[in-house]
Design a protein around this motif. Structure first.
Motif, short mmCIF file in Angstrom:
data_model
loop_
_atom_site.label_atom_id
_atom_site.label_comp_id
_atom_site.label_asym_id
_atom_site.label_seq_id
_atom_site.Cartn_x
_atom_site.Cartn_y
_atom_site.Cartn_z
N LEU A 46 18.77 30.55 17.06
CA LEU A 46 19.38 29.36 16.47
C LEU A 46 19.36 29.41 14.95
CD1 LEU A 46 18.07 26.59 18.90
CD2 LEU A 46 20.20 27.89 18.99
N ARG A 47 18.34 30.05 14.40
CA ARG A 47 18.32 30.24 12.94
C ARG A 47 19.49 31.12 12.51
NH1 ARG A 47 14.11 28.24 10.19
NH2 ARG A 47 12.11 27.86 11.24
N ASP A 48 19.70 32.21 13.25
CA ASP A 48 20.81 33.11 12.92
C ASP A 48 22.15 32.40 13.09
OD1 ASP A 48 19.01 35.14 12.40
OD2 ASP A 48 19.23 36.10 14.36
N ALA A 49 22.26 31.62 14.15
CA ALA A 49 23.54 30.96 14.46
C ALA A 49 23.93 29.94 13.40
CB ALA A 49 23.46 30.29 15.83
N THR A 50 22.93 29.27 12.81
CA THR A 50 23.20 28.19 11.84
C THR A 50 22.98 28.62 10.39
OG1 THR A 50 20.91 27.39 12.02
CG2 THR A 50 22.54 26.42 13.53
N ASP A 51 22.78 29.93 10.18
CA ASP A 51 22.45 30.43 8.84
C ASP A 51 21.21 29.72 8.31
OD1 ASP A 51 22.63 31.94 6.54
OD2 ASP A 51 24.11 30.63 5.58
N ASN A 52 20.18 29.71 9.17
CA ASN A 52 18.90 29.09 8.87
C ASN A 52 19.06 27.60 8.52
OD1 ASN A 52 16.10 29.10 8.72
ND2 ASN A 52 16.08 29.63 6.55
N PHE A 53 19.88 26.91 9.31
CA PHE A 53 20.11 25.47 9.15
C PHE A 53 20.56 25.13 7.72
CE2 PHE A 53 16.65 26.05 12.29
CZ PHE A 53 17.32 25.62 13.41
N SER A 54 21.55 25.87 7.26
CA SER A 54 22.05 25.67 5.90
C SER A 54 22.83 24.37 5.78
CB SER A 54 22.95 26.84 5.48
OG SER A 54 24.13 26.84 6.26
N ASN A 55 22.84 23.83 4.57
CA ASN A 55 23.57 22.58 4.33
C ASN A 55 25.07 22.74 4.57
OD1 ASN A 55 21.38 20.95 3.66
ND2 ASN A 55 21.40 21.61 1.52
N GLN A 56 25.56 23.98 4.38
CA GLN A 56 26.98 24.23 4.60
C GLN A 56 27.37 24.03 6.07
OE1 GLN A 56 24.98 26.12 2.85
NE2 GLN A 56 25.86 26.15 0.78
N ASN A 57 26.39 24.20 6.96
CA ASN A 57 26.65 24.05 8.39
C ASN A 57 26.23 22.69 8.94
OD1 ASN A 57 27.79 26.58 8.91
ND2 ASN A 57 25.79 27.55 9.03
N LYS A 58 25.80 21.80 8.07
CA LYS A 58 25.33 20.49 8.51
C LYS A 58 26.52 19.61 8.87
CE LYS A 58 22.10 16.83 7.14
NZ LYS A 58 21.16 16.38 6.09
N LEU A 59 26.49 19.07 10.09
CA LEU A 59 27.58 18.22 10.58
C LEU A 59 27.32 16.74 10.35
CD1 LEU A 59 28.26 19.99 14.01
CD2 LEU A 59 29.63 20.17 11.93
N GLY A 60 26.04 16.36 10.35
CA GLY A 60 25.72 14.94 10.20
C GLY A 60 24.24 14.68 10.30
N GLN A 61 23.89 13.42 10.14
CA GLN A 61 22.50 12.99 10.14
C GLN A 61 22.38 11.75 10.99
OE1 GLN A 61 20.07 14.50 8.00
NE2 GLN A 61 18.39 13.24 8.76
N GLY A 62 21.35 11.70 11.84
CA GLY A 62 21.13 10.53 12.67
C GLY A 62 19.67 10.18 12.74
N GLY A 63 19.32 9.23 13.63
CA GLY A 63 17.93 8.82 13.79
C GLY A 63 17.06 9.96 14.29
N PHE A 64 17.65 10.86 15.05
CA PHE A 64 16.91 12.01 15.59
C PHE A 64 16.62 13.02 14.49
CE2 PHE A 64 15.95 14.58 19.39
CZ PHE A 64 15.88 15.85 18.83
N GLY A 65 17.56 13.22 13.61
CA GLY A 65 17.45 14.25 12.58
C GLY A 65 18.84 14.73 12.20
N SER A 66 18.95 16.00 11.86
CA SER A 66 20.23 16.56 11.44
C SER A 66 20.88 17.35 12.56
CB SER A 66 20.03 17.47 10.22
OG SER A 66 19.46 16.74 9.14
N VAL A 67 22.20 17.45 12.49
CA VAL A 67 22.97 18.24 13.45
C VAL A 67 23.72 19.32 12.69
CG1 VAL A 67 24.75 18.20 15.24
CG2 VAL A 67 23.24 16.22 14.94
N TYR A 68 23.64 20.55 13.19
CA TYR A 68 24.23 21.70 12.52
C TYR A 68 25.22 22.41 13.43
CZ TYR A 68 20.27 21.05 9.36
OH TYR A 68 19.34 20.53 8.49
N LYS A 69 26.27 22.92 12.82
CA LYS A 69 27.18 23.78 13.57
C LYS A 69 26.62 25.20 13.54
CE LYS A 69 31.82 25.69 13.85
NZ LYS A 69 33.16 25.85 13.22
N GLY A 70 26.75 25.87 14.67
CA GLY A 70 26.30 27.25 14.74
C GLY A 70 27.26 28.10 15.55
N THR A 71 27.17 29.39 15.37
CA THR A 71 27.98 30.32 16.15
C THR A 71 27.08 31.40 16.72
OG1 THR A 71 29.89 29.92 14.69
CG2 THR A 71 29.99 31.86 16.14
#
Length: 406
Positions: free
Chosen positions: A62-87
């Motif tokens: 998942l780190r590789d898929a999201t580029d280590n949860f980079s801000n560029q891949n961040k889709l949004g923020q909620g009560g749970f935390g952040s959501v990231y797009k990954g490939t």
């Protein structure tokens, strides 16, 4: 003397270090125990995470898929935390929900998501691909939906222009069918408890998918109502009996659905309540216009002029039935779906909505007559709508004759 002080100081530091190490190890063991309990619960619940549909993911994957949860891949923020797009390496796009270290939600909410969503399969529910628990990371992996959430379209000037009436009606119907599945047709009977525009995701064809089951509750087949001391959800969508008394049932989800329908038709956001008083008069305003025969004036102008007026009015009518103050008067989702799909099903007049404010619904003198054609359509719609309900009953619900106006 100096030697003694040095020895005492060294011993003190050593004891302090040992204490810190011990406390850290205890804290780590406690987290490990919680994780083991979580995993055991999943096994007890027979959650299948070995199939191709759902699985355990490695953190490195998942780190590789999201580029280590980079801000560029961040889709949004909620009560749970952040959501990231990954490939993933096979080219599959995914959405990764990452629990924030400061989030008020924890293993219980994550357990809800995993157990409920893994067992629920419906075209109008978001699909869970798997999860990851590793190195204090709590991650959920979902199918990636390119059109994000409904609120991004509905409450954005540019986005809502892409929502013509056909798209809106498809979304209204899809959400209803997803809720019907949760309440009556799934392996589990689920009360969502946090239905709102931001929890409705849209696929590439603008089909709606209900998401975020962190607050969902399993509801027994023979239960009609349950209580909780933990009131959680979003103001503006919570039913009055839930917000004020902690009572929840399928009818509390129906209330949230009604608010959503009115938001979709009008393009306006219901802001909720403050001190049990309306902070926004969307529901009251719609009810007021309905009683004055001017409900179509509230239609989102960005829909344009080409729309089936009677279908729009029927959606407003259904929305108002769903937000009635008395939960026993609200339709169950089986009837709501029938109301949407069958025009032979006659509808009763809506009664007082939840959080009703009399001051906002005083009949005003006609300062403007409005569009004559719109008023003609509304009169025709009302004349064609019988005040008697069809002889229908809701599955596992009250007789629909109980919905008759007092």
């Amino acid at each position: 003397m100096k030697t003694v002080l040095a020895v005492v100081l060294s011993l003190t530091v050593a004891i302090g270090l040992v204490s810190v190490i011990y406390l850290c190890s205890q804290k780590k063991e406690k987290k490990i125990r919680k994780t083991h309990i979580f995993l055991r619960d999943l096994q007890d619940d027979e959650t299948d995470f070995t199939s191709a549909e759902s699985k355990w993911f490695e953190l490195s994957t998942l780190r590789d898929a999201t580029d280590n949860f980079s801000n560029q891949n961040k889709l949004g923020q909620g009560g749970f935390g952040s959501v990231y797009k990954g490939t993933l390496k096979d080219g599959q796009d995914i959405a990764v929900k990452r629990l924030s270290a400061t989030s008020g939600q924890g293993l219980q909410e994550l357990r809800n998501e995993v157990i409920f969503v893994a067992k629920l399969q419906h075209r109008n529910l978001v699909r869970l691909l798997g999860c990851c628990l590793d190195n204090n990371e709590k991650l959920l992996v979902y199918e990636y939906l390119p059109n994000s959430s409904l609120d991004k379209f509905l409450f954005d000037d540019n986005g809502s222009q892409q929502l013509d009436w056909s798209s809106r009606y498809k979304i209204i119907e899809g959400i209803a069918r997803g809720l019907l599945y949760l309440h009556e047709d799934s392996r589990l009977r689920i009360i969502h408890r946090d239905l709102k525009a931001s929890n409705i995701l849209l696929d590439e064809n603008m089909n709606p998918k209900i998401s975020d089951f962190g607050l969902a509750k399993h509801f027994g087949l023979n239960e009609t109502q349950a209580n909780t001391t933990r009131i959680a959800g979003t103001h503006g969508y919570m039913a009055p009996e839930y917000l004020m008394r902690g009572e929840f049932s399928p009818k509390s989800d129906v209330f949230s659905y009604g608010v959503l329908v009115l938001e979709i038709v009008t393009g306006q956001k219901n802001r909720g309540v403050v001190g049990y008083q309306p902070a926004s008069d969307l529901v009251n305003n719609v009810y007021k216009h309905w009683n004055e025969g001017k409900a179509l004036e509230l239609k989102d102008k960005r829909i344009g002029e080409e729309f089936p007026a009677e279908q729009v009015l029927r959606c407003i009518h259904i929305g108002l039935l769903c937000v009635q103050e008395d939960p026993t008067k609200r339709p169950c989702m089986a009837l709501a779906v029938n109301m949407l799909s069958s025009y032979s099903t006659s509808l009763p007049p809506p009664l007082i909505p939840g959080f009703f404010s009399k001051s906002s619904c005083i009949m005003e003198s006609d300062e403007h007559s409005g569009n004559a054609d719109i008023q003609l359509v509304e009169r025709r719609y009302r004349n064609d709508s019988s005040m008697q309900l069809a002889n229908l009953t809701c599955i596992n619900e009250i007789s629909m004759s109980d919905m008759e106006p007092r």
